[in-house]
Motif scaffolding. Structure first.
Motif, PDB file in Angstrom:
ATOM      1  N   GLY A 116       0.777  -1.225   0.000  1.00 24.50           N
ATOM      2  CA  GLY A 116       0.000   0.000   0.000  1.00 24.50           C
ATOM      3  C   GLY A 116       0.809   1.276   0.000  1.00 24.50           C
ATOM      4  N   ASP A 117       2.141   1.173   0.021  1.00 23.29           N
ATOM      5  CA  ASP A 117       2.966   2.384   0.028  1.00 23.29           C
ATOM      6  C   ASP A 117       2.689   3.246  -1.205  1.00 23.29           C
ATOM      7  N   LYS A 118       2.645   4.544  -0.984  1.00 15.06           N
ATOM      8  CA  LYS A 118       2.498   5.485  -2.102  1.00 15.06           C
ATOM      9  C   LYS A 118       3.819   5.646  -2.833  1.00 15.06           C
ATOM     10  N   ALA A 119       4.907   5.675  -2.084  1.00 11.98           N
ATOM     11  CA  ALA A 119       6.238   5.826  -2.676  1.00 11.98           C
ATOM     12  C   ALA A 119       6.836   4.448  -2.921  1.00 11.98           C
ATOM     13  N   VAL A 120       6.979   4.078  -4.185  1.00 15.74           N
ATOM     14  CA  VAL A 120       7.516   2.765  -4.552  1.00 15.74           C
ATOM     15  C   VAL A 120       8.624   2.947  -5.592  1.00 15.74           C
ATOM     16  N   LEU A 121       9.214   1.854  -6.016  1.00 14.57           N
ATOM     17  CA  LEU A 121      10.270   1.900  -7.031  1.00 14.57           C
ATOM     18  C   LEU A 121       9.707   2.335  -8.378  1.00 14.57           C
ATOM     19  N   HIS A 122      10.513   3.093  -9.124  1.00 14.73           N
ATOM     20  CA  HIS A 122      10.172   3.423 -10.502  1.00 14.73           C
ATOM     21  C   HIS A 122      11.377   3.102 -11.386  1.00 14.73           C
ATOM     22  N   PHE A 123      11.082   2.674 -12.606  1.00 15.46           N
ATOM     23  CA  PHE A 123      12.120   2.140 -13.476  1.00 15.46           C
ATOM     24  C   PHE A 123      12.279   3.016 -14.719  1.00 15.46           C
ATOM     25  N   GLU A 124      13.514   3.134 -15.165  1.00 12.68           N
ATOM     26  CA  GLU A 124      13.811   3.957 -16.332  1.00 12.68           C
ATOM     27  C   GLU A 124      14.829   3.246 -17.217  1.00 12.68           C
ATOM     28  N   LEU A 125      14.463   3.037 -18.482  1.00 11.73           N
ATOM     29  CA  LEU A 125      15.360   2.439 -19.469  1.00 11.73           C
ATOM     30  C   LEU A 125      15.856   3.522 -20.413  1.00 11.73           C
ATOM     31  N   SER A 126      17.195   3.578 -20.613  1.00 11.91           N
ATOM     32  CA  SER A 126      17.778   4.602 -21.488  1.00 11.91           C
ATOM     33  C   SER A 126      18.806   3.976 -22.410  1.00 11.91           C
ATOM     34  N   PHE A 127      18.954   4.607 -23.588  1.00 13.46           N
ATOM     35  CA  PHE A 127      20.050   4.309 -24.493  1.00 13.46           C
ATOM     36  C   PHE A 127      20.973   5.523 -24.516  1.00 13.46           C
ATOM     37  N   ILE A 128      22.279   5.279 -24.555  1.00 13.21           N
ATOM     38  CA  ILE A 128      23.251   6.369 -24.496  1.00 13.21           C
ATOM     39  C   ILE A 128      24.249   6.207 -25.633  1.00 13.21           C
ATOM     40  N   ASP A 129      24.352   7.223 -26.455  1.00 12.00           N
ATOM     41  CA  ASP A 129      25.312   7.218 -27.555  1.00 12.00           C
ATOM     42  C   ASP A 129      26.649   7.735 -27.035  1.00 12.00           C
ATOM     43  N   ALA A 130      27.678   6.882 -27.085  1.00 13.61           N
ATOM     44  CA  ALA A 130      28.976   7.244 -26.511  1.00 13.61           C
ATOM     45  C   ALA A 130      29.677   8.331 -27.309  1.00 13.61           C
ATOM     46  N   GLU A 131      29.365   8.467 -28.593  1.00 17.69           N
ATOM     47  CA  GLU A 131      30.031   9.479 -29.409  1.00 17.69           C
ATOM     48  C   GLU A 131      29.327  10.835 -29.303  1.00 17.69           C
ATOM     49  N   SER A 132      28.004  10.834 -29.490  1.00 19.49           N
ATOM     50  CA  SER A 132      27.269  12.100 -29.437  1.00 19.49           C
ATOM     51  C   SER A 132      26.876  12.491 -28.020  1.00 19.49           C
ATOM     52  N   ARG A 133      26.984  11.523 -27.101  1.00 21.34           N
ATOM     53  CA  ARG A 133      26.633  11.712 -25.691  1.00 21.34           C
ATOM     54  C   ARG A 133      25.135  11.996 -25.502  1.00 21.34           C
ATOM     55  N   VAL A 134      24.346  11.608 -26.479  1.00 20.31           N
ATOM     56  CA  VAL A 134      22.903  11.807 -26.391  1.00 20.31           C
ATOM     57  C   VAL A 134      22.287  10.664 -25.596  1.00 20.31           C
ATOM     58  N   VAL A 135      21.468  11.022 -24.597  1.00 24.27           N
ATOM     59  CA  VAL A 135      20.760  10.035 -23.774  1.00 24.27           C
ATOM     60  C   VAL A 135      19.297  10.019 -24.217  1.00 24.27           C
ATOM     61  N   THR A 136      18.823   8.827 -24.644  1.00 24.52           N
ATOM     62  CA  THR A 136      17.445   8.684 -25.095  1.00 24.52           C
ATOM     63  C   THR A 136      16.685   7.802 -24.120  1.00 24.52           C
ATOM     64  N   LYS A 137      15.675   8.364 -23.505  1.00 24.96           N
ATOM     65  CA  LYS A 137      14.870   7.603 -22.547  1.00 24.96           C
ATOM     66  C   LYS A 137      13.749   6.876 -23.282  1.00 24.96           C
ATOM     67  N   VAL A 138      13.580   5.606 -22.986  1.00 25.44           N
ATOM     68  CA  VAL A 138      12.574   4.774 -23.645  1.00 25.44           C
ATOM     69  C   VAL A 138      11.258   4.890 -22.883  1.00 25.44           C
ATOM     70  N   ASN A 139      10.185   5.086 -23.618  1.00 22.47           N
ATOM     71  CA  ASN A 139       8.867   5.196 -22.988  1.00 22.47           C
ATOM     72  C   ASN A 139       8.278   3.800 -22.787  1.00 22.47           C
ATOM     73  N   LEU A 140       8.409   3.282 -21.575  1.00 24.48           N
ATOM     74  CA  LEU A 140       7.846   1.978 -21.227  1.00 24.48           C
ATOM     75  C   LEU A 140       6.550   2.109 -20.433  1.00 24.48           C
ATOM     76  N   ASP A 141       6.097   3.321 -20.189  1.00 27.04           N
ATOM     77  CA  ASP A 141       4.957   3.546 -19.304  1.00 27.04           C
ATOM     78  C   ASP A 141       3.672   2.930 -19.850  1.00 27.04           C
ATOM     79  N   LYS A 142       2.967   2.236 -18.990  1.00 27.61           N
ATOM     80  CA  LYS A 142       1.632   1.734 -19.297  1.00 27.61           C
ATOM     81  C   LYS A 142       0.755   1.770 -18.060  1.00 27.61           C
ATOM     82  N   TRP A 143       1.275   1.183 -16.962  1.00 29.92           N
ATOM     83  CA  TRP A 143       0.512   1.122 -15.724  1.00 29.92           C
ATOM     84  C   TRP A 143       1.197   1.948 -14.645  1.00 29.92           C
ATOM     85  N   ARG A 144       0.426   2.519 -13.771  1.00 29.67           N
ATOM     86  CA  ARG A 144       0.969   3.269 -12.647  1.00 29.67           C
ATOM     87  C   ARG A 144       1.730   2.315 -11.718  1.00 29.67           C
ATOM     88  N   ASP A 145       2.924   2.712 -11.322  1.00 23.60           N
ATOM     89  CA  ASP A 145       3.760   1.948 -10.386  1.00 23.60           C
ATOM     90  C   ASP A 145       4.090   0.545 -10.904  1.00 23.60           C
TER      91      ASP A 145
END
Length: 775
Positions: free
Chosen positions: A266-295
């Motif tokens: 029942g905790d309101k504050a729980v773990l959240h997950f983030e998947l990213s791809f990172i280009d080592a040359e351009s240093r661009v970080v792209t976050k992947v949208n995996l969101d579907k369900w809350r928590d």
């Protein structure tokens, strides 16, 4: 008046009867768990396979000594690896020391051709020839000549991760990713990310201090100078430390999950997950949208062999829905290839996925029919066929033969008139529906080790009333040769006897339940014995042993005090008996196993005149302690005494995954917000019902089931004005060790002896083993 007098006479008779039953602590001590460890020298075969071969060696001990064996499965021959008497003589000549031929202790390392093996002894490398049976000391010059070349390394520490083309290295510092050239160790580092922080780190050490160079969660993608990283945001999650008091200044310790962070149902504050791809040359970080369900929960399952796709599972917080997603590592596109719904919850304890055929297919485990089975899919999520099916459960995959398209899998409950907890090995075709073959026919629990090629397997089978037996079979289940059988000679010489298996009905009068019974070894069928139930409610497993056991987790010793001791499975226990059986307790995490346990004990009393159903005890650890207290307070006129150690008496403060999965979490949409609530019944609510004799215990630094569970139960008992006993064991975690473990096991004897036998002699003991001085 006559009725009152008759009642007094009857009461005095019972008291006098109790007084005649003395606790047999000496016999119990003889079979105490710490004293029985090596009495059966070996119970299974642990093979040492030769390199690129199905040939193997193993050791096995009997009361006659320790022997080494060599097995060639192709020829079906098992022979002594060496003559122990002759080897002992040769070792004596080499080292000028005497050796016991019945207890030679070496670890053979075979040469590539398998004709000789080497081992270390007294600082020397000794080589033994299988052909001649002779030993020689390998000269230092020969060892240096044949030694593998030492890796020169590139000066890169193990905390650095090298790119596929070996040109770049990545590491973490200050919880962020840093990059530099691998061939220039002194080159300037470039910071790739800036949003990393404590509890939301790119490092494997989420709670590490700043400025530390540490290993990273980021992984390189082959064929690309890019990385992917799955981070977990713990920043808002609450903590649940315990206090340790024995060493220096009392201090806070982390939980058993390797972090001070701890989520509760029942905790309101729980773990959240983030998947990213990172280009080592351009240093661009792209976050992947995996969101579907809350928590939702997210986990990485597999990386395709060509690194083109990541396979990700996201699971709804209510634990009854999940998506299997394929993430394109070039574009970041997310595709759902499988959606699974299973009410009331998905069994993540047995859930499995296996990729095959160069990741063109995968096997997926599901309980969609009410039974756990494997289903074959193409990599894009196209369903192909059910590989296993029927009213039984397919378990762990032991091997997949990709050439012959065969699956080797453990199964439970498929054979008629067999104990449904016993594991058997089966072979199933990936392409032909319904072709499942039993490979291990013995009526026992089987433990299997496959050979490197998969052409053979070692099968060790046993039951609580059957000694372990190890054999070698080919992949079709045909016996190749006998390997070993456990030597029980010394065990039987002590007077030990096998426990007994039994079957009773659940409280519904229909479902079969299975149990094990331990009796005193001086058992007298004309006597009446108290009965004690050792319990664990599950639901991820139960306390019922299926393999050969000497001590039965010390239930054997407890029986010798003067009790009938049993452990019984129940509805809502093990998941291997099907989805309906395992989810029986959903929504009622406290009460579901109690009626089955009570009804089972009543059946045993009806069946056996030696069982005194007026004197019933119950005990358990962790969930078993929770169940024991609940039973004592739910049926206070039935259970007379209980011992509860480290119990989770309030599952509202146990870990989130446990409570929300097995009890259920309510999801409500309030405006734009989604709220999750849980209310699990607690033992504290039952405290007012206590009549019997309770001993309740916790470890001081239990970082699994927090001591707060026990403290809350004790507080409720105090407020209800109840009499009970309580101990806190300093320095002890969830599983007790050393002197504290010995203390508690014997306190359990004393508690039940007092309240079920009427023997209070332990009250006068000043030492835990003072019973040895009694006449």
């Amino acid at each position: 008046m006559k009725k009152v007098l008759l009642g007094i006479i009857l009461f005095m008779f019972v008291v006098s009867l109790f007084g005649q039953q003395k606790a047999n602590y000496r016999l119990a001590d003889k079979f105490f768990i710490t004293k029985m460890g090596n009495i059966v020298p070996s119970r299974d075969v642990k093979p040492g396979f030769l390199k690129d071969s199905d040939k193997f060696w193993y050791t096995y001990k009997t009361c006659e000594g320790k022997n080494y064996y060599f097995v060639d499965p192709k020829s079906g021959k098992r022979q002594m690896l060496f003559d122990p008497v002759r080897l002992a003589e040769q070792l004596g000549e080499i080292t000028n020391k005497a050796y016991n031929s019945k207890d030679i202790n070496i670890v053979p390392s075979f040469t590539e051709e398998g004709k000789n093996f080497r081992f270390q002894l007294e600082g020397k490398t000794i080589e033994y020839s299988l052909a001649s049976g002779k030993c020689r000391v390998v000269p230092k010059e020969e060892l240096e000549k044949n030694a593998l070349p030492k890796k020169t390394g590139n000066g890169i520490s193990s905390v650095y991760s090298l790119s596929p083309d070996k040109s770049l290295i990545v590491y973490t510092k200050d919880h962020n990713l840093w990059l530099k050239k691998s061939e220039e160790p002194d080159s300037l580092s470039v910071q790739l990310t800036s949003d990393g922080c404590r509890d939301f780190s790119y490092s494997d050490d989420d709670e590490g201090e700043n400025a530390r160079v540490f290993t990273t969660k980021a992984r390189w993608i082959k064929g690309q100078n890019r990385l992917y990283v799955l981070r977990v945001d713990k920043r808002e999650v609450g903590t649940l430390p315990v206090v340790e008091t024995l060493s220096g200044r009392p201090r806070l310790l982390k939980s058993s999950f390797g972090s001070s962070k701890y989520m509760m149902p029942g905790d309101k504050a729980v773990l959240h997950f983030e998947l990213s791809f990172i280009d080592a040359e351009s240093r661009v970080v792209t976050k992947v949208n995996l969101d579907k369900w809350r928590d939702q929960k997210v986990q990485l399952l597999h990386v395709s062999a060509d690194n083109h796709y990541l396979y990700i599972q996201r699971t709804k917080r209510t634990c009854d829905e999940l998506d299997l997603c394929k993430v394109d590592t070039y574009t970041g596109e997310v595709t759902v290839i499988l959606h699974e719904t299973c009410k009331p919850y998905i069994n993540d304890r047995m859930q499995a996925i296996m990729f095959l055929n160069d990741d063109q297919e995968f096997l997926w485990w599901s309980e969609r029919t009410g039974w756990g089975h494997y289903y074959l899919y193409s990599s894009d999520g196209t369903f192909r066929r059910a590989v296993t099916s029927g009213a039984w459960t397919a378990g762990e995959i032991m091997r997949i033969d990709s050439v012959k398209r065969e699956l080797y899998v453990l199964g439970y409950g498929r054979e008629e008139n067999r104990h449904p907890y016993y594991a058997h090995l089966y072979k199933a075709s990936l392409d032909k529906v319904g072709t499942v073959k039993l490979l291990t026919p013995e009526d026992a629990n089987h433990k299997v080790t496959m050979s490197p090629s998969g052409k053979y397997f070692i099968d060790t089978y046993s039951r609580v009333d059957l000694a372990p037996h190890s054999i070698l079979r080919d992949k079709n289940g045909k016996l190749v040769c006998e390997l070993a059988e456990a030597d029980l000679t010394a065990l039987y010489a002590t007077g030990w006897k096998m426990p007994e298996r039994f079957m009773v009905k659940a409280a519904d009068g229909v479902t079969d339940l299975y149990g094990v019974m331990w009796k005193p070894f001086d058992f007298d069928s004309t006597r009446h014995y108290p009965i004690i139930s050792y319990v664990y409610p599950g639901p991820q497993q139960d306390a019922l042993p299926v393999d050969f056991t000497i001590t039965g987790n010390d239930n054997c010793a407890l029986a010798q005090v003067g009790f009938i001791v049993v452990t019984i499975g129940h509805r809502g226990g093990t998941p291997i008996r099907g989805h309906y059986y395992s989810t029986f307790g959903f929504g009622n995490l406290r009460d579901y196993p109690l009626a089955d346990n009570k009804f089972a004990l009543e059946q045993l009393a009806d069946r056996h005149p030696f069982v005194d159903i007026s004197r019933v005890g119950i005990f358990g650890h962790s969930g078993g302690a929770f169940m024991s207290v609940a039973a004592l307070c739910t049926y206070p006129d039935f259970y007379k005494a209980a011992v509860a150690t480290s119990g989770n008496h309030d599952n509202n403060i146990y870990n989130q995954a446990w409570g929300e999965t097995f009890h259920g979490v309510r999801e409500e949409v309030k405006g734009k917000d989604t709220v999750f609530t849980v209310k699990i019944p607690t033992n504290m609510e039952l405290a007012k019902n206590l009549k019997g004799h309770l001993l309740i215990v916790t470890g001081e630094v239990d970082n699994n089931v927090h001591p707060a569970h026990t403290y809350r139960m004790v507080d409720a008992l105090l407020k209800a004005g109840k009499h009970f006993e309580m101990y806190v064991l300093p320095g002890q975690q969830h599983m007790y060790k050393g002197a504290a473990d010995v203390f508690m096991r014997r306190k359990l004897w004393f508690h039940f002896a007092k309240h079920l036998l009427g023997d209070y002699s332990a009250e006068s003991f000043s030492d835990m083993e003072e019973f040895n001085q009694l006449k």
